[in-house]
Design a protein around this motif. Sequence first.
Motif, PDB file in Angstrom:
ATOM      1  N   ASP A 648       0.866  -1.164   0.000  1.00 40.51           N
ATOM      2  CA  ASP A 648       0.000   0.000   0.000  1.00 40.51           C
ATOM      3  C   ASP A 648       0.911   1.225   0.000  1.00 40.51           C
ATOM      4  O   ASP A 648       1.998   1.196   0.589  1.00 40.51           O
ATOM      5  N   SER A 649       0.473   2.316  -0.634  1.00 39.63           N
ATOM      6  CA  SER A 649       1.296   3.523  -0.727  1.00 39.63           C
ATOM      7  C   SER A 649       0.777   4.612   0.213  1.00 39.63           C
ATOM      8  O   SER A 649      -0.438   4.768   0.388  1.00 39.63           O
ATOM      9  N   ASN A 650       1.713   5.359   0.787  1.00 40.20           N
ATOM     10  CA  ASN A 650       1.376   6.407   1.746  1.00 40.20           C
ATOM     11  C   ASN A 650       2.178   7.665   1.462  1.00 40.20           C
ATOM     12  O   ASN A 650       3.349   7.602   1.078  1.00 40.20           O
ATOM     13  N   VAL A 651       1.535   8.814   1.681  1.00 36.67           N
ATOM     14  CA  VAL A 651       2.233  10.089   1.647  1.00 36.67           C
ATOM     15  C   VAL A 651       2.241  10.628   3.081  1.00 36.67           C
ATOM     16  O   VAL A 651       1.257  10.492   3.816  1.00 36.67           O
ATOM     17  N   LEU A 652       3.362  11.208   3.491  1.00 34.74           N
ATOM     18  CA  LEU A 652       3.538  11.605   4.880  1.00 34.74           C
ATOM     19  C   LEU A 652       3.788  13.102   5.016  1.00 34.74           C
ATOM     20  O   LEU A 652       4.578  13.678   4.265  1.00 34.74           O
ATOM     21  N   ASP A 653       3.112  13.689   5.948  1.00 32.79           N
ATOM     22  CA  ASP A 653       3.460  14.982   6.517  1.00 32.79           C
ATOM     23  C   ASP A 653       3.158  14.813   7.996  1.00 32.79           C
ATOM     24  O   ASP A 653       2.229  15.412   8.543  1.00 32.79           O
ATOM     25  N   GLY A 654       3.923  13.932   8.632  1.00 33.72           N
ATOM     26  CA  GLY A 654       3.576  13.531   9.980  1.00 33.72           C
ATOM     27  C   GLY A 654       4.730  12.907  10.736  1.00 33.72           C
ATOM     28  O   GLY A 654       5.902  13.080  10.384  1.00 33.72           O
ATOM     29  N   VAL A 655       4.372  12.128  11.749  1.00 38.22           N
ATOM     30  CA  VAL A 655       5.330  11.653  12.740  1.00 38.22           C
ATOM     31  C   VAL A 655       5.619  10.172  12.546  1.00 38.22           C
ATOM     32  O   VAL A 655       4.692   9.357  12.420  1.00 38.22           O
ATOM     33  N   VAL A 656       6.905   9.841  12.544  1.00 40.81           N
ATOM     34  CA  VAL A 656       7.350   8.449  12.443  1.00 40.81           C
ATOM     35  C   VAL A 656       8.375   8.190  13.547  1.00 40.81           C
ATOM     36  O   VAL A 656       8.780   9.097  14.273  1.00 40.81           O
ATOM     37  N   ALA A 657       8.797   6.938  13.665  1.00 39.04           N
ATOM     38  CA  ALA A 657       9.707   6.536  14.736  1.00 39.04           C
ATOM     39  C   ALA A 657      11.057   6.101  14.176  1.00 39.04           C
ATOM     40  O   ALA A 657      11.170   5.727  13.006  1.00 39.04           O
ATOM     41  N   PHE A 658      12.063   6.143  15.033  1.00 35.37           N
ATOM     42  CA  PHE A 658      13.366   5.576  14.695  1.00 35.37           C
ATOM     43  C   PHE A 658      13.990   5.038  15.980  1.00 35.37           C
ATOM     44  O   PHE A 658      13.556   5.384  17.093  1.00 35.37           O
ATOM     45  N   PRO A 659      15.013   4.193  15.896  1.00 35.64           N
ATOM     46  CA  PRO A 659      15.554   3.533  17.088  1.00 35.64           C
ATOM     47  C   PRO A 659      16.217   4.504  18.062  1.00 35.64           C
ATOM     48  O   PRO A 659      16.794   5.526  17.673  1.00 35.64           O
ATOM     49  N   TYR A 660      16.137   4.146  19.350  1.00 36.74           N
ATOM     50  CA  TYR A 660      16.854   4.866  20.397  1.00 36.74           C
ATOM     51  C   TYR A 660      18.348   4.573  20.249  1.00 36.74           C
ATOM     52  O   TYR A 660      18.745   3.598  19.602  1.00 36.74           O
ATOM     53  N   ASP A 661      19.165   5.400  20.875  1.00 30.33           N
ATOM     54  CA  ASP A 661      20.615   5.283  20.736  1.00 30.33           C
ATOM     55  C   ASP A 661      21.185   4.175  21.630  1.00 30.33           C
ATOM     56  O   ASP A 661      22.113   4.399  22.402  1.00 30.33           O
ATOM     57  N   TYR A 662      20.601   2.972  21.508  1.00 26.01           N
ATOM     58  CA  TYR A 662      21.193   1.814  22.162  1.00 26.01           C
ATOM     59  C   TYR A 662      22.380   1.329  21.327  1.00 26.01           C
ATOM     60  O   TYR A 662      22.478   1.634  20.134  1.00 26.01           O
ATOM     61  N   PRO A 663      23.283   0.558  21.922  1.00 24.39           N
ATOM     62  CA  PRO A 663      24.315  -0.074  21.081  1.00 24.39           C
ATOM     63  C   PRO A 663      23.713  -1.210  20.265  1.00 24.39           C
ATOM     64  O   PRO A 663      22.836  -1.931  20.751  1.00 24.39           O
ATOM     65  N   PHE A 664      24.155  -1.326  19.043  1.00 22.89           N
ATOM     66  CA  PHE A 664      23.719  -2.388  18.156  1.00 22.89           C
ATOM     67  C   PHE A 664      24.930  -2.950  17.425  1.00 22.89           C
ATOM     68  O   PHE A 664      25.954  -2.278  17.284  1.00 22.89           O
ATOM     69  N   VAL A 665      24.796  -4.163  16.936  1.00 23.47           N
ATOM     70  CA  VAL A 665      25.803  -4.718  16.031  1.00 23.47           C
ATOM     71  C   VAL A 665      25.590  -4.070  14.670  1.00 23.47           C
ATOM     72  O   VAL A 665      24.489  -4.131  14.109  1.00 23.47           O
ATOM     73  N   SER A 666      26.637  -3.454  14.153  1.00 21.71           N
ATOM     74  CA  SER A 666      26.542  -2.835  12.823  1.00 21.71           C
ATOM     75  C   SER A 666      26.809  -3.851  11.727  1.00 21.71           C
ATOM     76  O   SER A 666      26.037  -3.959  10.767  1.00 21.71           O
ATOM     77  N   THR A 667      27.906  -4.576  11.851  1.00 27.17           N
ATOM     78  CA  THR A 667      28.263  -5.576  10.839  1.00 27.17           C
ATOM     79  C   THR A 667      29.070  -6.698  11.470  1.00 27.17           C
ATOM     80  O   THR A 667      29.738  -6.506  12.492  1.00 27.17           O
ATOM     81  N   ILE A 668      28.996  -7.846  10.876  1.00 26.91           N
ATOM     82  CA  ILE A 668      29.932  -8.946  11.137  1.00 26.91           C
ATOM     83  C   ILE A 668      30.444  -9.402   9.776  1.00 26.91           C
ATOM     84  O   ILE A 668      29.664  -9.854   8.935  1.00 26.91           O
ATOM     85  N   VAL A 669      31.754  -9.242   9.557  1.00 19.52           N
ATOM     86  CA  VAL A 669      32.335  -9.566   8.255  1.00 19.52           C
ATOM     87  C   VAL A 669      33.483 -10.552   8.449  1.00 19.52           C
ATOM     88  O   VAL A 669      34.091 -10.651   9.519  1.00 19.52           O
ATOM     89  N   ARG A 670      33.796 -11.269   7.381  1.00 24.51           N
ATOM     90  CA  ARG A 670      34.927 -12.198   7.390  1.00 24.51           C
ATOM     91  C   ARG A 670      36.234 -11.411   7.480  1.00 24.51           C
ATOM     92  O   ARG A 670      36.419 -10.418   6.773  1.00 24.51           O
ATOM     93  N   ALA A 671      37.133 -11.872   8.331  1.00 29.63           N
ATOM     94  CA  ALA A 671      38.455 -11.247   8.437  1.00 29.63           C
ATOM     95  C   ALA A 671      39.479 -11.941   7.562  1.00 29.63           C
ATOM     96  O   ALA A 671      40.580 -11.432   7.348  1.00 29.63           O
ATOM     97  N   ASP A 672      39.138 -13.132   7.029  1.00 31.90           N
ATOM     98  CA  ASP A 672      40.041 -13.911   6.186  1.00 31.90           C
ATOM     99  C   ASP A 672      39.310 -14.299   4.916  1.00 31.90           C
ATOM    100  O   ASP A 672      38.090 -14.131   4.794  1.00 31.90           O
ATOM    101  N   SER A 673      40.061 -14.825   3.961  1.00 29.55           N
ATOM    102  CA  SER A 673      39.433 -15.383   2.769  1.00 29.55           C
ATOM    103  C   SER A 673      38.792 -16.713   3.139  1.00 29.55           C
ATOM    104  O   SER A 673      39.068 -17.286   4.200  1.00 29.55           O
ATOM    105  N   ASN A 674      37.910 -17.213   2.284  1.00 29.88           N
ATOM    106  CA  ASN A 674      37.264 -18.489   2.562  1.00 29.88           C
ATOM    107  C   ASN A 674      38.311 -19.571   2.776  1.00 29.88           C
ATOM    108  O   ASN A 674      39.153 -19.794   1.911  1.00 29.88           O
ATOM    109  N   PRO A 675      38.293 -20.240   3.936  1.00 35.15           N
ATOM    110  CA  PRO A 675      39.310 -21.260   4.208  1.00 35.15           C
ATOM    111  C   PRO A 675      38.988 -22.578   3.514  1.00 35.15           C
ATOM    112  O   PRO A 675      37.836 -22.879   3.229  1.00 35.15           O
ATOM    113  N   SER A 676      40.022 -23.349   3.245  1.00 28.93           N
ATOM    114  CA  SER A 676      39.799 -24.709   2.769  1.00 28.93           C
ATOM    115  C   SER A 676      40.225 -25.676   3.858  1.00 28.93           C
ATOM    116  O   SER A 676      39.395 -26.238   4.569  1.00 28.93           O
TER     117      SER A 676
END
Length: 963
Positions: A648-676
Amino acid sequence: MRFHIPVTQLSRIVFTLVFAAIAFGSSPSSLVQAQDDGQIGFAQFELLTPASGWILLDQQLFWTSDGAQTWEEISPLIPSDASILDVEFIDSSTGWMVWNTSASDGRASFQLAQTADHGKTWTTRSLSLFAPGEIASDAEKAQMGWLDAQAGWISIKQNSGSNFSVGTLFTTVDGGNSWSRFTLPVADKIYFSDPQTGWAVGGPTTDQVFKTEDGGATWKNERPEDIPVNSQAMAYPPFVSGGQGLLIMTSQGPQNNLQVYSLENNSHKWSLVGQVTLDVQPGFVGLSILDAQNFVAAIPGTKSILRMVNGELDSLENQDGLSASIVELDMVSLDVGWAKSIHTQCATLPSTKPEADSVSCSSTIRLLQTTDAGSTWTSIHLPLIRSDTISIDFPGLEAERAPAAADNLSLENTAMVIGQGFDRCEIPTLSQMQTWSDGSPYQTVNLYVGGSSRTCANNVLTSSYLFQLYQQGWKFIPTWVGPQAPCTRYRSRMSNDVTTAYGEGVNEANLAVDRLAELGLTGPEKTGSVIYYDIESYGTDTACRSAVNAFMDGWVSQIHARGNLAGVYGSTLCDTGLSDFRTLTNVPDVIWPARWYNDLGSGYYDPTASVWNLGSCIPNTAWASHQRIRQYEGDHNETWGGLTLNIDSNVLDGVVAFPYDYPFVSTIVRADSNPSNAATAGFTVRFSKSVTGLNKGDFALATAGVTNAFVSSVSGSGTTYTVTVDMGTGDGSIRLDVVDNDSIRDGSSNPLGGLGTGNGNYTSGEAYTIVKATFVDVPPTHMFWRYIEAFYQSGITTGCSQSPKMYCPLNNVTRGEMAVFVERAMGNFAPTPNPTGMFTDLPYPGLESFTPFIEEFYNDGITAGCAMNPLKYCPQNYVTRGEMAVFIERALGNFTPTPNPTGMFADVPYPGLESFTPFIEELYNDGITAGCAVNPLKYCPQNYVTRGEMAVFIVRAFGIPLP
C-alpha cells in the motif's frame, strides 16, 4: 491465454504510468493532485492466440488480430469518473468489463458490460451487489472471471489495511442476471476451474491457499505443508483441470526457491514435484501457467527463464537481457507470449538547501513479445503512443524541514517526515529493503509490531533488525493491530460495554508500549516514541461507535501516560472512525487516514499525493500541524530496482519513529578469505558505539555441513572486536551470530538492543564457505577444482601421490591411466577381462594393476592398441587430444559417429589423422570440448592431455555430478 498470472493483475487495479518519484515531498501546498495530459495508464493485457490479444491503455480497450501490428479500439461507453477494475475475454467475440464509480461517502457502485461481437456493441447493467451503506461495499478492488457465457464470478476486496484481506464473492450461472453471495477466506486472487471448484490464494501473508468445492459456500485450507520454516512464501493462483493441477510458490529465507506442486487424480493435497534454487530474493515473478504440465516463469533481476515442459523442469537463458525487467507474463504456448517490462531507476540530486534531500526517478515501460520461449524479446508498438515504450521522468523536489509549529509533538525517538512510505503485512527481507532503499522513492515503512488481530508473524522484527533498516535509511510507522469494533466480523473484537472497552484500550496501550521498548523504539524509560492503532471500518451503528470511541479514549490516554504519542489508522467516512475521534476527551496526536485516489495514483506510486482533502468530515484544519500520514493507494504491486513487491502507498506529513541510541551490532564480516584446510578463521564484529562486556558466551555459530566448530577467542575493544573460530570438520558454511543476553553494554550501561534479552541478536553477518580440498596441489581456487573433486569422489582416481595427497593436474595422461579412468567412469571398478594376455607389452613393470583395465578397454572395442604385429598397447605413451576424442566417444557408444554440423575446426582433419575427425567433431557437438582456440576455432589434436583436462572431459562426458 486464460491462465496467466501476471504480476500487477494479482491486484487487477488500474495502473497509471507516472513512475517518476520524489523521496521527500514538498510543502503541503504543492502536494496537490494533477492529471498531466501526457500520462498514459497501462492497466492490463492478455494474449488469446499467437496473433490476437487485447490491452487496456488509458481507460481504453484495444484489440489486435495481427500479432500487434495494428490495433482497433473496442471500448464500451463508460462514465468519465469510472475506474475500470477488470477485463475478461474467453474468445475473440465474448468479453466483459467491470468498473466502479465512487459516491461522496467513498462507497462504490459497480457496472458490468458484456459484448458478444468483439466489442462492436456492449450491453451494460448495474450490479446491485451490496445494501446501501454496507461496509463491504467500501471496495479496494474487484476481480472477475468467466468459465463460459453463463457461469462467472466477481470478487470484491473490502478497503482495509495490508494486515487484512477481507472480501465478498459473487457468482452467476445465468450470464449475470442473478448473483449468489459468499464470504471469501482471502480476497486477493480468485480462480475457478468449474462452477463448483475454486481457489482463493494470497492473503496478508501471501502464502495462503484455500479451496471450495461448493461454489464458494465453504472453504478449506489447502496450503502445502512443506513450505520451509523461517521463510517468506508467496502462492500464485493454480491451474486445475480434469482432476490435474499445478501450483507455483516461491519462498525466501536462508535459501530462495521456486517450488512446483502438482494435484493429481482429484486429490486434496498438493505434492512437491520440483524445486529450483533462485540466485535472487524474489518478489513477484512473471508467471504464466499453460496447463497442469507446462508453465513459463521469468525471474526479475536475472536472465533466467524457468519452464516446466511436459512435467519436466528446465531453464534457458535470455539472450538480450530484456527478461530481467519483466513483471507480468502471458504465454499462449511454451514459445509464444507477451510480457510487461518495467525498468525503474532513481538518483539523488544536488540540493540547494542544507539538510534537504531530492530524489529523481524515471521509468521505462514496454509491452514485449517472444516467439522463442523467452530467449529473445521485441517491443510491441502501443496504440496512443508514438514509440514502443513509455518513458516518464519526474524531477526531484527538495524537502523542507518541518517548521516549529510541530515541536509540541516532537519526542526523542520520533521525527517529522514529509515524503512517501509504504506498508505491507510482512516486513520484507533486509536484502529487499536495501534494494528499495537504493532504488525507490520511499523512505518510510510500516511495522505491524503486534496485537491480537495481527495476521503476519513478522518474526524477524527485533531491535537489531530495525537498527539495520535504519542504517539503510528507513524510518518507521509502528502499528498495533488489536481488537476491532464489536459490530464487525473480525476474530478479535472489543467489548460492547463502553467502560470495559475503555479498559481494553488502556490494556492494549500498555502492551503496545512494552513492544515498542522491546524493539528499541523507546528510551530506557519506555518513553519518547509513537504508535498507531489500526482500527478497520465498522459503520455508523451508534452503540458500536460508542464502544470504539471509549476504547480509543483509553488507548490515547494511556499512551500519553506512558510518555509516547498516540496515533490511529482509520476511515475518513462521516459518523464513524476518525471523524468521531476528533471529539474524544483524549484526541489522538496523529492520524493515518485511509483515503484512496483511485485515479491518477491508482495502483501505483503517485509523486503528487497529498495528505489533504480527506472529505467533508475531516477538514484540513484538523490534525493540520504535520500530524497526517495518508494511505492513498491500497493493495497493488510496484517494481523498483528490479524487485516487485505488493504494497500500500502512503504520503507523509507527519510523525514516524526511529531507534533509540542503544548499542547495536553494525556488521559482522569475514576477516580472512574463505578457508579450505585452515584450522581457524576470524570474524570482525563492529558495533554502533563503544561497548564492553564481550566474551565467548555472547556468540553462537550457525553452521551447515560443518561439525565441531567453536568460538576459540574474542579480542578487541571499543567498537571493533575480532572473534576467532575453530573451523571444525566437514564442508559447508559457518556464520557468526551475536546472542544478546544483556551483558554487552555501552558507556551509559545501556544493554545491546535495549532492555531484554534477545532484542540485540544479530544473525545477518557474512559466512565462510568451507570447502576442504582433497588434494594439496588442487585448492578450491583451481580452475579445474570442481571437476577433479568430482573425479575423486566418484572413485575414478585416487591421485598421483598419497603423502601428501596430490593429483598432479599438469602431468600428461598416459595410455595406461586413460584405460583406468574410462573403465571406472563406465562403472568397471574391478574388471575381469575375457580373454586376457593379448598385449605383448603387458603387464608393464610397476603398472601391473593397470593390466585388467587395459585388456577390458580392448575387449570393449575402445582401443585397438598402438601396434599390431605383435599387438601392443604402449601404456606409458602419452594420450593426445585426438586419441582422447576417439576413446571417449567409443566409451559412450559412438563407434561410427556422423557429426552434424561438420568442419568446425580449422586444424581438423589433421594430416595422417583423418580417421579421428568425426570423433573430434562429435565430441564438440556433445559439449565435451570447446576446442583449444577460439578465433579461429581449433582443436589441437596432437597436443597431449593433462590430468586436469582429462578430469573435465570425463566428468562432462559421463555426467558426473559436480560438488
